[in-house]
Design an enzyme around this catalytic site. Structure first.
Site, PDB file in Angstrom:
ATOM      1  N   GLY A  23      10.130  22.142   0.358  1.00 26.60           N
ATOM      2  CA  GLY A  23      11.554  21.616   1.107  1.00 26.60           C
ATOM      3  C   GLY A  23      11.248  20.359   1.575  1.00 26.60           C
ATOM      4  CG  ASP A  30      14.583  16.201   1.120  1.00 25.87           C
ATOM      5  OD1 ASP A  30      14.739  17.063   0.140  1.00 25.87           O
ATOM      6  OD2 ASP A  30      14.913  16.058   2.213  1.00 25.87           O
ATOM      7  CG  HIS A  40       6.595  -3.248  -9.934  1.00 29.83           C
ATOM      8  ND1 HIS A  40       5.474  -3.237  -9.126  1.00 29.83           N
ATOM      9  CD2 HIS A  40       6.757  -1.836 -10.469  1.00 29.83           C
ATOM     10  CE1 HIS A  40       4.826  -1.909  -9.399  1.00 29.83           C
ATOM     11  NE2 HIS A  40       5.809  -1.095 -10.276  1.00 29.83           N
ATOM     12  CG  HIS A  91       8.303   1.569 -11.184  1.00 24.12           C
ATOM     13  ND1 HIS A  91       7.467   1.115 -12.125  1.00 24.12           N
ATOM     14  CD2 HIS A  91       9.505   1.372 -12.112  1.00 24.12           C
ATOM     15  CE1 HIS A  91       7.575   0.973 -13.134  1.00 24.12           C
ATOM     16  NE2 HIS A  91       9.101   1.407 -13.452  1.00 24.12           N
ATOM     17  CG  ASP A 118      -2.423  -0.416 -12.097  1.00 22.02           C
ATOM     18  OD1 ASP A 118      -2.748   0.683 -11.639  1.00 22.02           O
ATOM     19  OD2 ASP A 118      -1.753  -0.949 -12.973  1.00 22.02           O
ATOM     20  CG  HIS A 126       0.123   1.700 -15.259  1.00 30.27           C
ATOM     21  ND1 HIS A 126      -0.006   1.145 -13.671  1.00 30.27           N
ATOM     22  CD2 HIS A 126       1.180   2.554 -15.102  1.00 30.27           C
ATOM     23  CE1 HIS A 126       1.205   1.898 -13.192  1.00 30.27           C
ATOM     24  NE2 HIS A 126       1.845   2.748 -13.997  1.00 30.27           N
ATOM     25  CG  ASP A 137      12.170  18.510   5.963  1.00 27.88           C
ATOM     26  OD1 ASP A 137      13.098  19.001   5.319  1.00 27.88           O
ATOM     27  OD2 ASP A 137      11.077  19.317   6.494  1.00 27.88           O
TER      28      ASP A 137
END
Lengths: 534, 534
Positions: free
Chosen positions: B26, B28, B51, B53, B174, B347, B422
């Site tokens: 439940g 989110d 960036h 995303h 990364d 990536h 939530d």
């Protein structure tokens, strides 16, 4: 689970189960819906099992309990051994389990039954030939054409060719790897690869695979023995299956090789191989517990190498990846089938499916055991080897195929879907219970208990407000207060309108509370108003 | 989310979010725990975004609301455009968003800030160089070294080399593809492969990818235009992102190419390309709805080809596979990255990570953005190019790294983990609510309401028994009766013992009911006894 009926008599081939998917909240197991067989129980001549995997034999205890004991249950040696142990656990005794050696033909009512030896990722896998007056139905079970199997006995291509020469009315064929071009690697290619990986390990080795893959476990044992390492079998099913196989002469280990799981820590790291369950990251499996530093006997540490001699079954990727990452976090090394050729699928690839089709030259083809994608690709392969598209039937669970010597056509849809096992209960999928659980799991539950006078509908006690699983409101006394006001208002209105039907009052309460809760929390928990009349 | 502090002043790089895993029932969204920044809000000089995303900018609205608006937020052109649109939706206006062109250096307190142009699966990705008195910290963001990017501007290797020559104190890099040997394929290799696949399609084409991968969408548009097909963008984020990019001059389409989703059915199949969201099988996405025959505008049928120009993010395999299988069931064709080179990761692979290390020659390396496995593999790569193991730091969320010109060491653990979103609530993971939801989702809830006299504790009304989500007992009136007996017995005992504390009575009821239910159903639902005193 496949049922073949001739002249009102029935042979059942396999009685498998499915493990529940993520949306089947709280469901333990999923069985095929065999209710259509209940009223025809006395027509069943035999149950024939192709091999001992859960998705082929797992529903048997439920089938026997719900439908009754059939005259006979046939299967290969290990299959019968594993099923006997399973039925014992379910306290089902005196079941007529019988090994049917491959190539031997028995009669059951209007059927002749013969098992044909095949290769798979468990020993003693068999195809089933059912001889009838209308022709021969061949059910492949799960198979590959391993030319160098570990037990030295390849699939019986000669017998399949004879069946093809004599005529096969319908071939029901395994479609699992219908999307992979070429030929599956041999199981016996895994042993040398495991040995090679073992050799490079300086510390302890933990290798995980399916417990039922006896030949894989045997190869890991052999590699350990070659490197003078002791072996601990860890995980209940690993020990159980090896015992059964060993008692039947299918697996063996040198005297003194095995140590107990609790002895693992007593031996030097470079002298131990642990063979463990948990290759799919299953929640309570031995390896998963090791990865979470929660196993009573084996504590993973840096220097250990964990070898996954298995690939994730579709749907298990996340739990496998989580397990692997926990192992990395501990500092141990991980080797998977992506790093070395330490796994071989038990299901034939495209060239093997085509070989099966060309050997048996079926009049009709019924691709099964696969998702829609693989069933269609299997159908394409059948068309590619020259079988008429009109002779290829892609079915759905519960849809019957009617065959006679000259033609085949779809028959009645008997609506067989799934049966859920939920605790001790077995039944049709209970959509209401599942829907409620989904709601409960998303947003929790809100319960409001009101007590009203049976005389005039007035409130007798303050409403009780209880919520569980609702986020972040545990300390929200204000919300509780406001909610009491909402309830009082609803009840006052009902009393004023002289509404005295408790069901109606509950409905009003439900709507008002749900609206209030959504406004406050933007959530739709299950709202349960309770009205007590005193 | 990374915070860099110098002399008590802070720059934050990225404010990403995580999507919840299956066990976070439940929930989110999952945010980084930024509570440590709350008491230091006035020390924040700037937020820098690498960036657009979600896992790098998604938490921004929550950070701004909880911590306040910082003096400035920097990012590349598209990043700022996308973030502005996101903040608008959250009704956050007057936020000092500012495009910082790559190569331009600005000052913020004790920091110099410069963005370095990189390639990634979204335009305008940047690395962040933070200049301080102690040295330069370089945060790569997500990157690859694409030598032939779609926009023609490769990552600025010259600038990275200059930074390396001048000295990099710490490289935060990364690690996403630290396990893949070699070099990632170029994004521009995808266009020709898509065109090739499009050419082979005789019917309608539906192609799905990440909506934020503007260059991918552009290449699909270009391929459609070449084949004289009209294009419909389907899915809210697909339309939104293309609009933003198009307004900024980053994407474009020939006049008249686009049609509305509802016009799709008006054009001949061979004249249409649908570009759709849903490449990850997301529950409410356009493609998933098409696969379930539930999309208002596009009805899939045999002859259609659905092209997955994306691979499943780990954890999404099952939903992607389910979507694909539904499409097969409808009879449409499916092409995935396994069938044709129609996807390229954003990536960099191992050789690119090594190139980054060799270009920037960092004194210290801090691998980030990856699971434990990939962080460790990234550390191994750093060691392989000659960086001292003692200069490589694999961190945990919340663990601080202290750097000065000469050395680095682990600092305080500020215990930053996760925050759950939530509904409208934002807060610490609420273990109680989650545990209850898990119980509710497994076994449902059992509520028993009893009404007792405030005078003598005797029962005033029959107990009410309510269960929801409990399997297969909906018609079990017998069970309900027996349960009433259990309740009456417990209450009688309490009355006899003169127990008058409602909390104690509830506890007794809970234990007795739970035991009874487990005995009957072998289930442990949440048991909620309610005692009403009148």
């Amino acid at each position: 689970m496949t049922a073949v009926e001739v002249d009102g008599r029935i042979v059942i081939v396999d009685t498998g189960l499915m493990f529940p998917t993520a949306d089947m909240l709280g469901i333990d197991l999923v069985l095929p819906d065999f209710s259509i067989l209940r009223e025809r129980a006395d027509r069943i001549e035999a149950i024939v099992l192709t091999h001992g995997h859960e998705d082929h034999v797992g529903a048997l205890p439920y089938v026997l309990r719900e439908i009754g004991i059939p005259p006979v249950i046939y299967g290969g040696l290990l299959t019968i051994g594993m099923v006997r142990s399973k039925l014992d656990e379910h306290k089902l005794r005196d079941v007529p389990l019988q090994e049917l050696p491959a190539g031997e033909r028995v009669t059951a009512g209007p059927f002749g039954i013969e098992l044909v030896h095949m290769s798979h990722s468990i020993p003693d896998a068999r195809a089933v030939a059912l001889y009838t007056d209308h022709g021969t139905v061949l059910i492949t079970g799960d198979y590959k054409f391993d030319q160098t199997p570990v037990d030295g006995i390849p699939a019986d291509v000669s017998r399949l060719a004879e069946l093809g020469r004599d005529g096969v009315l319908c071939l029901c064929g395994d479609s699992t790897n219908a999307d992979r071009p070429g030929v599956a690697p041999s199981e016996s290619s895994v042993g040398p690869a495991l040995l090679e990986v073992f050799r490079r390990c300086e510390g302890r080795i933990i290798v995980t695979s399916f417990a039922s893959n006896v030949h894989r476990v045997q190869q890991a044992i052999d590699a350990a023995a070659k490197l003078d390492r002791r072996v601990a079998l860890v995980g209940r099913s690993m020990r159980k299956n090896f015992n059964i196989a060993s008692n039947l002469g299918i697996a063996s280990a040198p005297q003194g090789l095995f140590i107990q799981p609790k002895e693992v820590e007593d031996f030097p790291d470079e002298k131990v191989v642990v063979i463990s369950t948990g290759s799919q990251g299953e929640p309570l499996s031995a390896l998963r517990r090791m990865a979470h530093r929660d196993h009573p006997d084996v504590e993973l540490h840096s220097g250990d190498t964990v070898i996954f001699s298995a690939t994730p079954i579709p749907g298990n990727e996340r739990s496998v990846n989580e397990t692997i990452d926990h192992i990395f976090q501990i500092g141990a090394q991980v080797v998977t089938a992506a790093d070395a050729p330490i796994h071989a699928s038990g299901h034939g690839w495209q060239e093997e499916l085509k070989l099966m089709l060309n050997l048996t030259k079926p009049q009709n083809v019924f691709p099964f055991h696969g998702d829609h994608k693989r069933l269609r690709l299997h159908a394409d392969l059948a068309a590619a080897v020259g079988i008429d598209r009109e002779r290829i039937f892609i079915g759905e669970n519960g849809l019957t195929l009617e065959l006679d010597g000259s033609k085949a056509r779809w028959g009645e849809d008997v609506h067989a879907s799934m049966i859920f096992v939920d605790g001790v209960s077995v039944g049709e999928p209970d959509e209401f219970a599942l829907r409620d659980r989904r709601k409960l799991s998303d947003d929790g539950v809100f319960i409001v208990v009101t007590t009203i006078s049976a005389d005039d509908g007035s409130q007798v006690a303050d409403p009780e407000v209880i919520f569980r699983g609702v986020p972040f409101v545990e300390e929200a006394d204000g919300l509780r207060e406001e909610l009491r006001d909402v309830v009082s208002a609803t009840l006052a209105e009902a009393a004023e309108d002289q509404v005295r039907d408790v069901a109606l009052i509950q409905e009003d309460l439900h709507d008002d509370i749900a609206e209030f809760v959504y406004e406050k929390l933007r959530r739709r928990p299950l709202v349960l108003p309770v009205v007590v009349e005193v």
